[in-house]
Design a protein around this motif. Structure first.
Motif, mmCIF file in Angstrom:
data_model
loop_
_atom_site.group_PDB
_atom_site.id
_atom_site.type_symbol
_atom_site.label_atom_id
_atom_site.label_comp_id
_atom_site.label_asym_id
_atom_site.label_seq_id
_atom_site.Cartn_x
_atom_site.Cartn_y
_atom_site.Cartn_z
ATOM 1 N N ALA A 1 22.107 29.007 1.454
ATOM 2 C CA ALA A 1 21.885 27.583 1.138
ATOM 3 C C ALA A 1 23.205 26.919 0.712
ATOM 4 C CB ALA A 1 20.857 27.453 0.031
ATOM 5 N N SER A 2 23.171 25.588 0.700
ATOM 6 C CA SER A 2 24.357 24.810 0.356
ATOM 7 C C SER A 2 24.957 25.239 -0.982
ATOM 8 C CB SER A 2 23.972 23.333 0.272
ATOM 9 O OG SER A 2 25.032 22.590 -0.276
ATOM 10 N N GLN A 3 26.281 25.402 -0.983
ATOM 11 C CA GLN A 3 26.977 25.690 -2.241
ATOM 12 C C GLN A 3 27.548 24.413 -2.851
ATOM 13 O OE1 GLN A 3 29.860 28.830 -1.515
ATOM 14 N NE2 GLN A 3 28.336 30.072 -0.458
ATOM 15 N N THR A 4 27.265 23.293 -2.216
ATOM 16 C CA THR A 4 27.763 22.014 -2.724
ATOM 17 C C THR A 4 26.580 21.198 -3.227
ATOM 18 O OG1 THR A 4 29.459 22.111 -1.025
ATOM 19 C CG2 THR A 4 29.203 20.012 -2.162
ATOM 20 N N GLN A 5 26.550 20.996 -4.530
ATOM 21 C CA GLN A 5 25.462 20.255 -5.150
ATOM 22 C C GLN A 5 25.339 18.863 -4.514
ATOM 23 O OE1 GLN A 5 23.414 21.436 -7.324
ATOM 24 N NE2 GLN A 5 22.384 19.603 -8.089
ATOM 25 N N GLY A 6 24.128 18.484 -4.134
ATOM 26 C CA GLY A 6 23.905 17.135 -3.633
ATOM 27 C C GLY A 6 24.285 16.915 -2.181
ATOM 28 N N VAL A 7 24.663 17.961 -1.464
ATOM 29 C CA VAL A 7 24.977 17.811 -0.033
ATOM 30 C C VAL A 7 24.253 18.922 0.735
ATOM 31 C CG1 VAL A 7 26.802 17.606 1.710
ATOM 32 C CG2 VAL A 7 27.263 16.944 -0.656
ATOM 33 N N MET A 8 23.622 18.546 1.838
ATOM 34 C CA MET A 8 22.834 19.532 2.575
ATOM 35 C C MET A 8 22.819 19.230 4.083
ATOM 36 S SD MET A 8 18.719 20.129 2.537
ATOM 37 C CE MET A 8 18.007 21.260 3.739
ATOM 38 N N HIS A 9 22.864 20.281 4.879
ATOM 39 C CA HIS A 9 22.647 20.124 6.319
ATOM 40 C C HIS A 9 21.143 20.040 6.575
ATOM 41 C CE1 HIS A 9 26.310 19.994 8.582
ATOM 42 N NE2 HIS A 9 26.851 20.897 7.809
ATOM 43 N N ALA A 10 20.579 18.847 6.394
ATOM 44 C CA ALA A 10 19.134 18.668 6.553
ATOM 45 C C ALA A 10 18.787 18.044 7.899
ATOM 46 C CB ALA A 10 18.589 17.798 5.418
ATOM 47 N N CYS A 11 19.815 17.811 8.744
ATOM 48 C CA CYS A 11 19.532 17.256 10.068
ATOM 49 C C CYS A 11 19.947 18.252 11.148
ATOM 50 C CB CYS A 11 20.241 15.914 10.257
ATOM 51 S SG CYS A 11 19.480 14.889 11.545
ATOM 52 N N GLY A 12 20.326 19.463 10.732
ATOM 53 C CA GLY A 12 20.621 20.509 11.715
ATOM 54 C C GLY A 12 21.971 20.385 12.395
ATOM 55 N N HIS A 13 22.868 19.539 11.898
ATOM 56 C CA HIS A 13 24.162 19.385 12.568
ATOM 57 C C HIS A 13 25.006 20.661 12.457
ATOM 58 C CE1 HIS A 13 23.789 14.681 12.183
ATOM 59 N NE2 HIS A 13 22.726 15.249 12.718
ATOM 60 N N ASP A 14 24.701 21.500 11.436
ATOM 61 C CA ASP A 14 25.342 22.823 11.359
ATOM 62 C C ASP A 14 24.976 23.660 12.587
ATOM 63 O OD1 ASP A 14 22.699 22.739 10.432
ATOM 64 O OD2 ASP A 14 22.935 24.498 9.152
ATOM 65 N N THR A 15 23.701 23.579 12.996
ATOM 66 C CA THR A 15 23.264 24.359 14.164
ATOM 67 C C THR A 15 23.878 23.794 15.444
ATOM 68 O OG1 THR A 15 21.245 23.078 14.672
ATOM 69 C CG2 THR A 15 21.055 24.787 12.999
ATOM 70 N N HIS A 16 24.030 22.460 15.507
ATOM 71 C CA HIS A 16 24.626 21.848 16.705
ATOM 72 C C HIS A 16 26.070 22.323 16.891
ATOM 73 C CE1 HIS A 16 21.733 18.213 15.893
ATOM 74 N NE2 HIS A 16 21.099 19.304 16.222
ATOM 75 N N THR A 17 26.833 22.294 15.774
ATOM 76 C CA THR A 17 28.231 22.714 15.842
ATOM 77 C C THR A 17 28.326 24.185 16.244
ATOM 78 O OG1 THR A 17 28.861 21.057 14.209
ATOM 79 C CG2 THR A 17 30.371 22.910 14.491
ATOM 80 N N ALA A 18 27.498 25.029 15.625
ATOM 81 C CA ALA A 18 27.565 26.471 15.919
ATOM 82 C C ALA A 18 27.151 26.760 17.364
ATOM 83 C CB ALA A 18 26.679 27.240 14.940
ATOM 84 N N MET A 19 26.075 26.097 17.836
ATOM 85 C CA MET A 19 25.645 26.335 19.223
ATOM 86 C C MET A 19 26.711 25.888 20.216
ATOM 87 S SD MET A 19 21.579 25.558 19.570
ATOM 88 C CE MET A 19 21.419 24.170 18.469
#
Ligand SMILES: [Zn+2]
Ligand SMILES: [Zn+2]
Length: 392
Positions: A87-105
């Motif tokens: 999970a996010s290690q940055t308080q108050g910031v989250m990949h909740a729209c899946g853009h982490d998955t888009h970049t990785a794919m």
């Protein structure tokens, strides 16, 4: 399948990006990760395009065509509640729209396409875009201004968005409008303050606001064709001082969603005329500020046909879904789709054994897409690129 060799690497990139989310226009770490992977595979890399945007050019065996593949990189100002170990290690910031998955794919697609570059009938430009969530500004316009679609000229573009409404293994796309335009609306209603027992001595801004809100809904029902779509939502209303004082000011904020640029362009005038007319007829006045955001996302029908065939070839007919209706959510890939033939497909990311009502949707603090969808996303990109470059 093209993805097998790279899947565990893609998952570890995704988890790394997920645990270090960055807000729009702050995607320094994520863009550096993308750039370093592109460089390690020998692509021609450009940094700082429209902010933290990065591109990597993979040259095929000839220069006849160039296809662009785009992923977005930014996260949202939310507190993650998934309980995942990464999970996010940055308080108050989250990949909740899946853009982490888009970049990785997309990095997975870079790996797979690099291996077969000598057989590619043209070039692939990988586009890692910042600030997708920053409506109305977005990240695509800055990259376009900085020339991302030139040198070499990009002939067509593809993108994917994880879509939790659908099961893992499904790829969803439709011709024409697939997502809506998203604009913002600010309305200030002015009246005149008076004692609550003497309305005749004042002009009640709250009462005017109520009439304005009702009348705005009549724009959708009476001024937009019943065969077209529009939404006017007032999301906040602020006004008043005390239970027995007639207020002189009410502020409204809202969003306007449309599916066609012609409808979008009519909305500012319709809304301003209605709100001002109602306010003035009741003795008050009103200021309207209309901020145009992302245009509607319109998919190119030729690309939809080509990519549908690629999906069927890879995964069979059951994997392809053509939705009956577009969605009115907005997506700044629409700016690219205005410049070139483009296609954003949705990628099912909900495990088949979890019901839709029990699965967190996009922008939810519990959103946790199924990583098994990555293989589908990467193979979709690779096959569609090969098929696009091979058409004459
Ligand atoms: Zn989003
Ligand atoms: Zn998104």
């Amino acid at each position: 399948m093209y993805s097998e060799k790279f899947l565990s690497q893609v998952i570890s990139w995704r988890r790394d990006i997920h645990s270090h989310p960055e807000l729009s226009q702050h995607e320094q770490r994520t863009s550096e990760l993308a750039a370093s992977v592109l460089e390690s595979l020998g692509l021609e890399v450009k940094r700082n395009i429209g902010g933290f945007g990065v591109t990597g050019l993979l040259r095929g065996k000839n220069d006849s065509k160039t296809i662009g593949l785009r992923a977005d990189m930014d996260a949202l100002p939310l507190n993650e509640e998934t309980g995942l170990e990464y999970a996010s290690q940055t308080q108050g910031v989250m990949h909740a729209c899946g853009h982490d998955t888009h970049t990785a794919m997309l990095l997975g697609a870079v790996c797979a396409l690099s291996e077969i570059r000598d057989n590619l009938n043209g070039n692939v430009k990988f586009i890692f875009q910042p600030a997708e969530e920053l409506n109305p500004v977005g990240g695509a316009p800055g990259m376009i201004r900085d020339g991302v679609l030139e040198n070499p000229k990009v002939d067509a573009l593809l993108a994917l968005h994880v879509w939790p409404l659908y099961e893992t293994g499904k790829i969803i796309m439709k011709s024409g409008p697939q997502m809506g335009a998203s604009d913002r609306l600010f309305i200030k209603i002015h009246g005149k303050t008076a004692h609550g027992s003497a309305p005749d001595q004042g002009i009640d801004a709250i009462m005017i606001a109520a009439q304005v809100i009702n009348s705005l809904q009549s724009i959708v029902s009476r001024s937009v064709s019943p065969l077209d779509s529009a939404v006017v939502t007032i999301g906040t209303i602020k006004g008043g001082y005390r239970y027995n004082v007639i207020p002189d000011l009410v502020e409204l904020e809202g969003t306007v969603r449309t599916l066609r640029e012609e409808t979008q362009s009519r909305m500012p005038e319709l809304i301003t005329r209605t709100a001002k007319g109602v306010a003035e007829s009741l003795g008050g006045s009103c200021e309207v500020k209309y901020v145009k955001g992302y245009p509607p996302l319109v998919n190119d029908s030729g690309l939809v046909k080509l990519a549908s065939d690629s999906v069927i070839k890879l995964f069979g007919h059951d994997s392809l879904i053509i939705p009956e209706h577009p969605e009115l959510g907005a997506e700044d890939f629409a700016f690219f789709a205005r410049e070139r033939p483009a296609l954003m497909a949705w990628l099912g990311c909900r495990p088949a054994n979890i019901d839709v009502k029990d699965f967190a949707m996009l922008h939810n603090t519990k959103f946790a897409p199924d990583e098994n969808c990555f293989a589908y996303g990467i193979n979709y990109f690779v096959q569609t690129v090969i098929d696009y470059l091979n058409i004459l």
